[in-house]
Structures are given as structure tokens and as C-alpha cells.
Design a protein around this motif. Sequence first.
Motif, PDB file in Angstrom:
ATOM      1  N   THR A  98     -33.692  -2.580 -11.640  1.00  0.00           N
ATOM      2  CA  THR A  98     -32.481  -3.219 -11.140  1.00  0.00           C
ATOM      3  C   THR A  98     -31.463  -3.216 -12.283  1.00  0.00           C
ATOM      4  O   THR A  98     -31.846  -3.150 -13.451  1.00  0.00           O
ATOM      5  N   PRO A  99     -30.171  -3.307 -11.946  1.00  0.00           N
ATOM      6  CA  PRO A  99     -29.176  -3.254 -13.022  1.00  0.00           C
ATOM      7  C   PRO A  99     -29.275  -4.457 -13.960  1.00  0.00           C
ATOM      8  O   PRO A  99     -29.458  -5.585 -13.497  1.00  0.00           O
ATOM      9  N   VAL A 100     -29.211  -4.165 -15.271  1.00  0.00           N
ATOM     10  CA  VAL A 100     -29.149  -5.252 -16.252  1.00  0.00           C
ATOM     11  C   VAL A 100     -27.791  -5.129 -16.929  1.00  0.00           C
ATOM     12  O   VAL A 100     -27.523  -4.159 -17.643  1.00  0.00           O
ATOM     13  N   LEU A 101     -26.926  -6.089 -16.655  1.00  0.00           N
ATOM     14  CA  LEU A 101     -25.537  -5.979 -17.102  1.00  0.00           C
ATOM     15  C   LEU A 101     -25.380  -6.255 -18.587  1.00  0.00           C
ATOM     16  O   LEU A 101     -24.448  -5.797 -19.221  1.00  0.00           O
ATOM     17  N   VAL A 102     -26.289  -7.044 -19.144  1.00  0.00           N
ATOM     18  CA  VAL A 102     -26.164  -7.408 -20.557  1.00  0.00           C
ATOM     19  C   VAL A 102     -27.378  -6.882 -21.311  1.00  0.00           C
ATOM     20  O   VAL A 102     -28.517  -7.239 -20.983  1.00  0.00           O
ATOM     21  N   LYS A 103     -27.135  -6.010 -22.285  1.00  0.00           N
ATOM     22  CA  LYS A 103     -28.234  -5.462 -23.088  1.00  0.00           C
ATOM     23  C   LYS A 103     -28.236  -6.141 -24.455  1.00  0.00           C
ATOM     24  O   LYS A 103     -27.176  -6.506 -24.975  1.00  0.00           O
ATOM     25  N   TYR A 115     -35.633  -6.516  -5.144  1.00  0.00           N
ATOM     26  CA  TYR A 115     -35.981  -7.600  -6.079  1.00  0.00           C
ATOM     27  C   TYR A 115     -35.827  -8.996  -5.469  1.00  0.00           C
ATOM     28  O   TYR A 115     -36.161  -9.988  -6.106  1.00  0.00           O
ATOM     29  N   GLY A 116     -35.295  -9.039  -4.238  1.00  0.00           N
ATOM     30  CA  GLY A 116     -35.103 -10.339  -3.594  1.00  0.00           C
ATOM     31  C   GLY A 116     -35.478 -10.251  -2.129  1.00  0.00           C
ATOM     32  O   GLY A 116     -35.558  -9.147  -1.570  1.00  0.00           O
TER      33      GLY A 116
END
Lengths: 761, 111
Positions: free
Chosen positions: B72-77, B12-13
Motif C-alpha cells: 500500500t502507498p506509504v506517503l512518508v519515508k 488493507y481495509g
Amino acid sequence: MSRYIATRAIRGANAIVAEADALLTKAIAEKGADTPVAFPNTAYYLPVILGMLGHEASKLGDLEPVIEHAKRMLHPMPDVNVWTPYLGETLDCGMATLLAEEVIEGVRFVYGEEPQPYPGLALAGSTSFTSPDNGGAPSTDGHLNGPIDDIQLRSWGIQLVDGRMPGFAAIVGAAHSNQAAVAIVRELQKRNILTFLVGNVNGRSMIDQLHEEGVEMGYDTYIVPFGQDTISAIYPLGFATRSALTFGGKKGGQWRDILLYNKFRVFAFVLALGEVDDLKYATAAGAISYGFPVIADTVIPEILPTGITRYEHVISMPWNEIEGETEEEKAVKLVQKAIEVRGVKIQITEVPIPVPYGSAFEGEVVRRADMRVEFGGKNSRAYEYLRMVDLDEVEDGKIELIGPDFDEIEEGGSIDMGIFVEVAGRKMEKDFEPVLERQIHYFINGASGIQHIGQRDIAWIRISKSAAEKGFSLKHFGDILYARFHGDFGSIVDKVQVKVFTEPELYTEWLEKAREAYEERNVRIGTMTDESVEDFYSCTLCQSFAPDHVCIVSPERLGLCGAYNWLDCKASFQINPTGPNQPIKKGQKLDPEKGYFTGINEYAVQASHGSVSEVAMYAIMENPMTACGCFECIMMVIPETNGFMIVSREDTSMTPAGMTFSTLAGMAGGGLQTPGVMGHGKFFILSPKFIRADGGLKRVVWMSSILKEQMAEQLQEAAEREGDPDLIGKIADETICTDVEGLLKHLTEKSHPALSMPPLM
Amino acid sequence: MENIILDVPLMYGDHHVLKVRDALVDLEGIEELYASSAWRQLMISFDPKKIKQVDIEQTLADAGYPTGEGETPVLVKASDIKRDPKWAELGVRITETNQADIDMSGEFRRY
């Protein structure tokens, strides 16, 4: 507000915070939580973390709360159907991204992965990696710059505040082609805009493009290659944060003030070249919080409203749609748009010569292998002489080359040359001659491919092969000087004519006349004392960066940046009567030893907005003059020795105070008045008024060796004047000792006079 | 010559682009490679006689970049009622509209 941008920035922020968290956990497991973490040569720890959170992270374990804070700033992505994509959430995520990126860079330093290796690259000026702040690691060629150190930040300070360096551009990614890359940086250089390079597209960065095209990068050319990924964008943002901490007197944790300071005072923007990924969106969201807009050369959604930045936040200007036949024409338009969007104030004088021109070329070095011809140096001599004459003696714009040009000289050869400038103007004064003559160095150096060193009859000028191929000739020195003297000094100079001598007889005749004039000026400056004038001058040039600081410049005390002496200020006042250099009536002398004057005190109260009530011109232990952050030297009391040490900003070594210059600078700058600590210009050391109230030069017990070398003769003269011809040999430096015990031993062995002087404290 | 497009969700980067290219660029049989962090995709031209797609994918997986579906990980849902849980933490949030924005509203507000 664009849902697309919000989604991608928030997604990128979540990903990079998770990545930083995992990396930090691994690093703590492998290296231990007490492992030191630092950027080299800075007193500001990890600067964005310090600025935004007030958190002084010095160990890996200190970074854990930073990650927790970053997590608290994250938001969920906007829902596909019912969404509330507010700018605030995006900006929060942008800041979380910056915190995570700085944690990653800190960890990379721990693993020795920063500065990033780049085989074959030699930088023209870069961060020193030999400081004790960096664990004494050796400096190596073949790497990118990494973070800018405090030394460079401060030495650029004066240029940032006086408009010579109007702003900075952070370029992320890679340009459309190598030709476009060169054209864009040349456009920025012409406008003296500092260019920071980070990121890549498909593994290729602007750094690769410029390196392939032979463009010199480094501090001296205003092009700083930070790193090849977007994470390195934290370095320019750290630079911006430190500007507020260094010059603005802001403290760590004052995040709102620091962001506003940048929005209103630091003219920066981001050029996103090539495709934009989630992390670039997230980092751009962080940059927007600083007030820095983003201009992309691809098709991306825009954020047009104002508010967080002063203008539009995100602009799309697809390269293929920019009007222009060539890459150069497109580059001009892209750079112009960026300048317009950020509102960068440009001072530019058109100089009609066949090579690019701008302050960004001032530090360019012409190596012998690239040299077409030189004047001065080992095999020839060059001089420059400026004098004032009556108006009717000058034919404005007349430029003459008297003698042959360098066409007949063999490649790499040399020839004697003299540059003789005559100026006339109703407001011109004889005293301004040396002030203007000193500008010749800067003016000539501004031409790309021309190198100028020295002054008077020890000038040394080189013309590169590429400049000669483009048609640069000796007459163009005249064109440069004519344009710049009119452009920069138009209010005191009405007419300018220039003669360039290579004809031996005239060359010699005028060299003798020039030497007579130099001698006359030396005598005149030598006789100027603080008592011989009625007015001192203020210098509030740095108030745009350090709002509460004011310099008082007298004939015997130059500005702390070293760039402005009393005559410079007088000339500056003539040029701009409402500018930063104002005459101040000294008023009644209250204490001649310490240098208290009623007029100076009154002015200091007013100009410092009440933060300073008295200024002692000749003392350090009582009400010393404040400093902005651009000082050449820092002086500090070493109580055990009954004396002072002086450390140069070019010295990265440890000092007997137990701190490097960078750390000390945090105590001396920002408009603070701290007895026993003072920033000053290096030539002030030679003044008879130098800390006269505290014992003068005889109180100096330690001095950076670079100062001893640079001013060897003058220091010897000053020592003789003080009645102790052996004094300089008694003063220690970093090659002798860097601790108090060693210093005391040296002073005792040499019988340094400070040991027997009255106690300082 | 064979051309393939692989989804690499973790790329992603651009720092991942460098790592992915490092892993693949010297493999024998890879002729052309474009790693796009914006699309999180790899476009590869390779010689199937010298290297197989499965080997390319294995190399990527070994380097920490598995191909295929994923995020990619999404820490806040978001919460069930689509609220941003951070709102509760941040308390009352006041936003002010800049007069310049109001002046510019209309045709300029394209997004």
C-alpha cells in the motif's frame, strides 16, 4: 509500546490518507470544488474535522487543506532493525486516519453512497434524511443509519448525563457467531450502553448477524448500525466530538480540550471483533486519542500502560479462551471486561423476570403481528394508579393478580387491566405520587418484548409473543415495579405492594378511585405558582457535560429538557440530598415581571462558575436562562415580526430564521446566555409566566406544527387565558411559511397581536 | 475443486473486502471465498472446469485489486539515517511518563 501495532497503524494511516487524497481529487474533477458537502441535520459540518482543526468544511474544495493537514501528521513506518516506535507517532497517524475517513464519508455523501443501502432493513428510529440540510432528499427504508443527527444527540443528552445511558460501545467487525452477536448486544442493552455497529470481517458484519437473528436496530433500541466498513467508525467518533461541542461548550479547533473532555466524561470503548487489519489498527489509534480503549476478541498485541486512555489502551481477549460453556456466558465476560477497562459506571437494578431487562429496551415496538395480547388501545382499557398510604397498610413485596391472567385470551386479543401500586415511606410525600406514577411507563417499558404507551387511564400495554413464550405473565408487572421503585427511589419509598386487576368489578371500582385522584392532582398542580413556594430548585445534572450551565426550575417553569419539573426536583432532592437538584431560596424579589430574584442570581453566579451574573426567569430579551444542549425547543426573536418563533427539536424543517433546529442549537446551547435566543421545555409555553416580560404567548408568531398538534388542547386553553381565543390559528408553522416574507404576510392577514405590541428592539 | 491463496496488497481495509467480494462472489465456478484484509490475502475454492485462475486474477485487476507482490502507498519515508522527518517539523517533543505506568512496569510490560 507494541512495534507491531505501531507498524500496522502507521501503514494503515498512510494508505487511507493516500486513498482519501485520490478520492477527493477525483470528486473535485468530476463534481467541482464548489459542490456542497455535509452530513445531514447537523450544525457541526464534518464534526471531527471541525473539532480537531476548527475548519468549517462545506464544499469539496474545503477538504483539500484537511488532506494536507492529515499528510503532515503521518510518519514513516518503524524500521525493521533500528526502530523507535513511540506511541506519539502512532497517535498522530490515528488522527490523520480519522481526518481521512471523514473526508471519504463526506465525498460518499456527495456521490449519494451514504447512508449505505441495506435492502430489507427497517430501523426503529434513525436519522431523518428529509431535512433541508440534506437537500430535501427523500427518506427511504432499506439503508443503514449513517451519522447520528443533532436532534438525536440532544434527545439522548439527558440520558447520557444522568447515568441512564452510561456510555457507548463501538463494535467493529463481526462476532464469532450469530448467537455470540446477539448475546453481546443483549449484554450491552441490559446495561443501557449505546451500541454502534461498523465494519466487517470477510464481508460479514455484526449488522448482518443481528438482522438475520431478527434483532431490532435503530435509535429506539440503542443499537445504531452506522455502516459496513471501518471507515464508518468516524460516525461514533463524530458523535463523541459533537458531545464536547454541544454539551461541553467547546469550540471547533480546541482539539486538546475536546479529546480531554471525551477522556474524562464520555465513557466509550471499542470492541474489535474478528481479525484486525491495518485500517482497524489505524482507526483504533485515533480512538485511543479520545481516551477510548480497544478490546479485541482475537490474539493481538496489547498496549497495557495507562495515560492516553485512563486504563489500558489495547486488550486482547481471544473468544476461544474466554471461560464459559455457552456463547452467552462468554459475551457476559467480554462485556464485563470492556466495562472494567473503560471504568464505565453502571447503575443496574436486577429485575427478576423471564425476559431481558434494561433501558435499552424502552423504545422497542411490539407490532400487531408479533403481539400476544394488549391492554388499552382500541378494544380495551388500561390504567395505572399509584398512591401513598401509611406504612402499616403496605405489605412490602406483596404482588397480587386479581382476576384471570391472559392465558385464556386468544392470540392477538385484548383485555381490560388496571395496575395499582401502593407505596409507603417515612420521607414519602403526597406530592411525589404523580412523580412516581410517571415512572411506571419507563419501568415497564424496560422489559424486552413489552411496549408501554401513555399514562394514567390512557395507558396502552402490549406483550409480545416471544415474551409470553418465555413465561412473562401479568404478575411480572408487579415484580418490575417492586424492584425498580426500591432500586431507584429507595430513599423515599420503604415499602411497595402491587395489585394487577383484571377482575371486572374491582377493575371498575379502582378506575373510578384513580380518576378522582387524577382530578385532585390536576387541581393541586394547577394552583401551584412561583409565588406559592419559597424555594426553586437547581438542576445541575447536565454539568457533567455542560460545566457552566445551570437550570433553575420553578413550579411555573420546568427544566428545558422537559424531563424535570419542580415536583421532580423536589423528589430528587429527597432521594439524593447532595445531588444535582438543590433547593434555592428565592430571596428578595427584584423585578416580578422579568423574574429577577436575589437568591436565584447569587446561585447562578456560583453554579455557573461566574459565567452568568443574572438570570431573568420570565424574559428572553434580557439575561435569559442558559441551556446545556438537551432542550426540547428553541425560541428566537424574529425582529421583522416583532415576535418570536419556537422550533421543536423534532422538527427538521427550515424556519423563518433561515436556520434549521440543528444550526440554531449551536447558538442556544453550551451554557451561553444570548439575549433573544433561549432553549426551553415545551410545556413552558403553556405557563402564565412564559416570557411574561416580553409579552407572553401573544408574542409567538411561528411554532413548529408538531407542537401545535401535541399540545392542541392546552395551547387553546392558554390562548383563552391570554384573552385571545383565536391566537393559535394566527401563529404560523412550517406548513404555512418558512421565510420572513411569508410569515409577515400571514401575520398581517390574521392580524396577529405581535404586530401591534410595543417594539421588542 | 482447486484451492488457491492470492496476495492482494491493496486490500488493507474492510471497505476493500466488500468491493473484492462484490467482484468475485457471483462469478460462475467460485465455490468458496474468504477475503482477509488483515492478511491482505484471498483464499478461493473454485471449479477449474468453469473458471481459470487467470480469469479470477483479471477480474480482480479490473476491479482495482491486482494480485501479487506490492505494498500500500506509504506517503512518508524515513530519511537515510532512519530519522522520522516529521520530528523536524514538530519541533521539540516532550513526553511525560505516567506514574501508573512506572508502577505497572515489569511483568506487565510485555510489549
